[in-house]
Design a protein around this motif. Structure first.
Motif, PDB file in Angstrom:
ATOM      1  N   ALA A  69      10.692  38.071  56.514  1.00  0.00           N
ATOM      2  CA  ALA A  69      10.576  39.250  55.639  1.00  0.00           C
ATOM      3  C   ALA A  69      11.407  39.127  54.370  1.00  0.00           C
ATOM      4  CB  ALA A  69      10.989  40.503  56.415  1.00  0.00           C
ATOM      5  N   CYS A  70      12.248  38.135  54.317  1.00  0.00           N
ATOM      6  CA  CYS A  70      13.164  37.983  53.178  1.00  0.00           C
ATOM      7  C   CYS A  70      12.428  37.428  51.964  1.00  0.00           C
ATOM      8  CB  CYS A  70      14.287  37.038  53.575  1.00  0.00           C
ATOM      9  SG  CYS A  70      15.301  36.535  52.183  1.00  0.00           S
ATOM     10  N   ARG A  71      12.644  38.114  50.824  1.00  0.00           N
ATOM     11  CA  ARG A  71      12.104  37.558  49.584  1.00  0.00           C
ATOM     12  C   ARG A  71      13.205  36.646  49.042  1.00  0.00           C
ATOM     13  NH1 ARG A  71      11.598  41.889  45.804  1.00  0.00           N
ATOM     14  NH2 ARG A  71      10.100  42.865  47.166  1.00  0.00           N
ATOM     15  N   ALA A  72      13.209  35.450  49.556  1.00  0.00           N
ATOM     16  CA  ALA A  72      14.354  34.559  49.381  1.00  0.00           C
ATOM     17  C   ALA A  72      14.779  34.443  47.931  1.00  0.00           C
ATOM     18  CB  ALA A  72      14.001  33.180  49.929  1.00  0.00           C
ATOM     19  N   GLY A  73      16.082  34.524  47.766  1.00  0.00           N
ATOM     20  CA  GLY A  73      16.612  34.283  46.438  1.00  0.00           C
ATOM     21  C   GLY A  73      16.873  35.532  45.618  1.00  0.00           C
ATOM     22  N   CYS A  74      16.520  36.721  46.159  1.00  0.00           N
ATOM     23  CA  CYS A  74      16.780  37.911  45.344  1.00  0.00           C
ATOM     24  C   CYS A  74      18.284  38.204  45.264  1.00  0.00           C
ATOM     25  CB  CYS A  74      16.010  39.122  45.871  1.00  0.00           C
ATOM     26  SG  CYS A  74      16.912  40.167  47.023  1.00  0.00           S
ATOM     27  N   THR A  75      19.034  37.760  46.240  1.00  0.00           N
ATOM     28  CA  THR A  75      20.515  37.798  46.271  1.00  0.00           C
ATOM     29  C   THR A  75      21.133  39.205  46.344  1.00  0.00           C
ATOM     30  OG1 THR A  75      21.051  37.858  43.897  1.00  0.00           O
ATOM     31  CG2 THR A  75      20.586  35.678  44.855  1.00  0.00           C
ATOM     32  N   ARG A  76      20.308  40.232  46.509  1.00  0.00           N
ATOM     33  CA  ARG A  76      20.896  41.585  46.505  1.00  0.00           C
ATOM     34  C   ARG A  76      21.848  41.801  47.682  1.00  0.00           C
ATOM     35  NH1 ARG A  76      16.272  45.835  44.645  1.00  0.00           N
ATOM     36  NH2 ARG A  76      15.454  44.555  42.961  1.00  0.00           N
ATOM     37  N   CYS A  77      21.511  41.206  48.828  1.00  0.00           N
ATOM     38  CA  CYS A  77      22.391  41.371  50.001  1.00  0.00           C
ATOM     39  C   CYS A  77      23.749  40.722  49.721  1.00  0.00           C
ATOM     40  CB  CYS A  77      21.749  40.784  51.254  1.00  0.00           C
ATOM     41  SG  CYS A  77      21.138  39.106  51.036  1.00  0.00           S
ATOM     42  N   ARG A  78      23.716  39.527  49.162  1.00  0.00           N
ATOM     43  CA  ARG A  78      24.982  38.853  48.838  1.00  0.00           C
ATOM     44  C   ARG A  78      25.794  39.666  47.836  1.00  0.00           C
ATOM     45  NH1 ARG A  78      24.741  34.038  44.871  1.00  0.00           N
ATOM     46  NH2 ARG A  78      24.421  35.864  43.538  1.00  0.00           N
ATOM     47  N   ASP A  79      25.116  40.190  46.824  1.00  0.00           N
ATOM     48  CA  ASP A  79      25.823  40.943  45.794  1.00  0.00           C
ATOM     49  C   ASP A  79      26.402  42.248  46.344  1.00  0.00           C
ATOM     50  OD1 ASP A  79      24.967  38.909  44.236  1.00  0.00           O
ATOM     51  OD2 ASP A  79      23.347  40.027  43.263  1.00  0.00           O
ATOM     52  N   ALA A  80      25.733  42.810  47.356  1.00  0.00           N
ATOM     53  CA  ALA A  80      26.193  44.098  47.906  1.00  0.00           C
ATOM     54  C   ALA A  80      27.392  43.921  48.843  1.00  0.00           C
ATOM     55  CB  ALA A  80      25.053  44.776  48.669  1.00  0.00           C
ATOM     56  N   CYS A  81      27.584  42.701  49.337  1.00  0.00           N
ATOM     57  CA  CYS A  81      28.636  42.496  50.348  1.00  0.00           C
ATOM     58  C   CYS A  81      29.975  42.207  49.675  1.00  0.00           C
ATOM     59  CB  CYS A  81      28.270  41.346  51.288  1.00  0.00           C
ATOM     60  SG  CYS A  81      29.540  41.106  52.536  1.00  0.00           S
ATOM     61  N   ALA A  90      20.648  27.023  49.948  1.00  0.00           N
ATOM     62  CA  ALA A  90      19.282  26.498  49.832  1.00  0.00           C
ATOM     63  C   ALA A  90      18.301  27.654  49.631  1.00  0.00           C
ATOM     64  CB  ALA A  90      18.916  25.671  51.070  1.00  0.00           C
ATOM     65  N   ALA A  91      18.665  28.562  48.737  1.00  0.00           N
ATOM     66  CA  ALA A  91      17.819  29.712  48.357  1.00  0.00           C
ATOM     67  C   ALA A  91      17.571  30.690  49.502  1.00  0.00           C
ATOM     68  CB  ALA A  91      16.506  29.237  47.754  1.00  0.00           C
ATOM     69  N   ARG A  92      18.377  30.614  50.569  1.00  0.00           N
ATOM     70  CA  ARG A  92      18.220  31.540  51.703  1.00  0.00           C
ATOM     71  C   ARG A  92      19.537  32.267  51.961  1.00  0.00           C
ATOM     72  NH1 ARG A  92      13.233  32.647  53.473  1.00  0.00           N
ATOM     73  NH2 ARG A  92      11.927  30.884  52.974  1.00  0.00           N
ATOM     74  N   PRO A  93      19.472  33.560  52.304  1.00  0.00           N
ATOM     75  CA  PRO A  93      20.712  34.254  52.638  1.00  0.00           C
ATOM     76  C   PRO A  93      21.208  33.829  54.026  1.00  0.00           C
ATOM     77  CG  PRO A  93      18.851  35.727  52.917  1.00  0.00           C
ATOM     78  CD  PRO A  93      18.296  34.437  52.374  1.00  0.00           C
ATOM     79  N   VAL A  94      22.496  33.530  54.102  1.00  0.00           N
ATOM     80  CA  VAL A  94      23.088  33.121  55.386  1.00  0.00           C
ATOM     81  C   VAL A  94      24.276  34.034  55.673  1.00  0.00           C
ATOM     82  CG1 VAL A  94      24.260  31.262  56.627  1.00  0.00           C
ATOM     83  CG2 VAL A  94      22.389  30.735  55.038  1.00  0.00           C
ATOM     84  N   LEU A  95      24.303  34.574  56.878  1.00  0.00           N
ATOM     85  CA  LEU A  95      25.374  35.494  57.268  1.00  0.00           C
ATOM     86  C   LEU A  95      26.527  34.730  57.921  1.00  0.00           C
ATOM     87  CD1 LEU A  95      26.257  38.521  57.772  1.00  0.00           C
ATOM     88  CD2 LEU A  95      25.324  38.199  60.056  1.00  0.00           C
ATOM     89  N   PHE A  96      27.767  35.044  57.515  1.00  0.00           N
ATOM     90  CA  PHE A  96      28.963  34.498  58.174  1.00  0.00           C
ATOM     91  C   PHE A  96      29.586  35.645  58.983  1.00  0.00           C
ATOM     92  CE2 PHE A  96      28.026  31.629  54.810  1.00  0.00           C
ATOM     93  CZ  PHE A  96      28.454  30.382  55.235  1.00  0.00           C
ATOM     94  N   PRO A  97      29.234  35.715  60.272  1.00  0.00           N
ATOM     95  CA  PRO A  97      29.576  36.897  61.079  1.00  0.00           C
ATOM     96  C   PRO A  97      31.072  37.208  61.107  1.00  0.00           C
ATOM     97  CG  PRO A  97      28.131  35.420  62.297  1.00  0.00           C
ATOM     98  CD  PRO A  97      28.520  34.698  61.054  1.00  0.00           C
ATOM     99  N   ASP A  98      31.936  36.188  61.056  1.00  0.00           N
ATOM    100  CA  ASP A  98      33.376  36.443  61.137  1.00  0.00           C
ATOM    101  C   ASP A  98      33.901  37.229  59.939  1.00  0.00           C
ATOM    102  OD1 ASP A  98      33.469  35.232  63.519  1.00  0.00           O
ATOM    103  OD2 ASP A  98      34.519  33.428  62.867  1.00  0.00           O
ATOM    104  N   LEU A  99      33.163  37.176  58.837  1.00  0.00           N
ATOM    105  CA  LEU A  99      33.602  37.893  57.637  1.00  0.00           C
ATOM    106  C   LEU A  99      32.979  39.288  57.542  1.00  0.00           C
ATOM    107  CD1 LEU A  99      33.348  35.000  54.996  1.00  0.00           C
ATOM    108  CD2 LEU A  99      35.379  35.794  56.218  1.00  0.00           C
TER     109      LEU A  99
END
Ligand code: SF4
Ligand code: SF4
Length: 294
Positions: A69-81, A90-99
């Motif tokens: 479902a991810c529109r890869a590369g939009c980066t909004r999730c990264r920017d919001a965190c 590699a143009a995909r969002p990756v979650l680092f659970p410890d952070l």
């Protein structure tokens, strides 16, 4: 409610001894006291104040990213965190659970609904009546979890809901986020130290933290006579009063090692803690140390 943070920076200075005996002494004077053990990595107040606790699990929402479902590369999730828990690799969002702090900002920001939240257990919070007028609330973090501040916040919330007259917040050692989460907003910060080089060093750090949090402070000098570090000089320069002095004695160490309250093991202890409560009463202008009507 009068809320009192008890902290030490350095571990092993007698912070637990002061917090538990102070709580027990105030309860014996007829106050409604709640002791919140915020050392969620290794809570140990219950060793001095045993009781049958009622536990409930605490879970935090953790995001899960649906790659389809991810529109890869939009980066909004990264920017919001704001905790840097999502990176684009590699143009995909990756979650680092410890952070991840479980704040939910990423799922709100995602335009495609690709991020769902699932609860993930991080620990437990327990409530135990341990003596007349005295309740112990403890947070216990699961092994390997890192979200101590969230569990501490929950421990403080549960403690506050018991409607105490005196709320004692027993902070973990150190000067990092878990300590801040434990003492922030307290009416007074009580710092327990010892007259050693290490005690003096960590007291200096704690005084700086207390100032940064704009907390009124007072010091308990434990094991007086065990070293020559100039705690009196530091406190005088900082304008922070020393409100209690507990001597360096073998029988005190033995009571501690046996898990006994000093109040029950040393004939002078009720006097020490009565004087401490009296000093707190003066400093906060709240009637902490009123005598029991009984
Ligand atoms: S829930 Fe909050 S902390 Fe966790 S990844 Fe999303 S934005 Fe970052
Ligand atoms: S905000 Fe949503 S759509 Fe955009 S990269 Fe993150 S998961 Fe994909």
């Amino acid at each position: 409610v009068l809320s009192l943070g008890v902290a030490s920076g350095k571990g092993g200075t007698g912070k637990t001894m002061v917090a538990t005996n102070l709580a027990a002494h105030a309860a014996r004077l007829g106050r409604r006291v709640v002791l919140a053990d915020c050392d969620v990595d290794a809570p140990d107040d219950h060793l001095f104040l045993p009781g049958e606790a009622e536990w409930r699990l605490l879970a935090l929402p953790r995001p899960q990213i649906d790659a389809e479902a991810c529109r890869a590369g939009c980066t909004r999730c990264r920017d919001a965190c704001r905790f840097g828990a999502i990176r684009i690799l590699a143009a995909r969002p990756v979650l680092f659970p410890d952070l991840c702090h479980g704040c939910g900002a990423c799922s709100e920001a995602c335009p495609t609904g690709a991020i769902r939240e699932r609860p993930q257990r991080i620990g437990q919070v327990g409530l135990a009546p341990v003596a007349s007028g005295l309740t112990l609330v403890s947070g216990v973090m699961d092994i390997g979890e890192t979200e101590a501040p969230a569990l501490i916040r929950e421990t403080r919330l549960l403690a506050g809901r018991q409607d105490p007259e005196l709320l004692i917040l027993d902070a973990p050692p150190g000067v990092a986020c878990p300590v801040v989460a434990s003492i922030r907003g307290a009416d007074l910060l009580l710092l327990v130290t010892e007259p050693t080089r290490f005690g003096l060093h960590d007291l200096t750090l704690m005084l700086a933290l207390g100032r940064a949090l704009e907390l009124p402070m007072a010091v308990v000098l434990n094991r007086e006579g065990s070293g020559s570090a100039d705690v009196d000089g530091l406190c005088a320069r900082e304008g922070v009063p020393i409100v209690a002095r507990i001597p360096f004695q073998r029988r005190i160490a033995e009571a501690y090692a046996d898990g006994r309250l000093l109040l029950d093991a040393h004939p002078d202890a009720p006097q020490w803690f009565a004087a401490l409560l009296g000093a707190l009463e003066q400093l906060t202008a709240q009637p902490v140390a009123r005598e029991s009507a009984a």
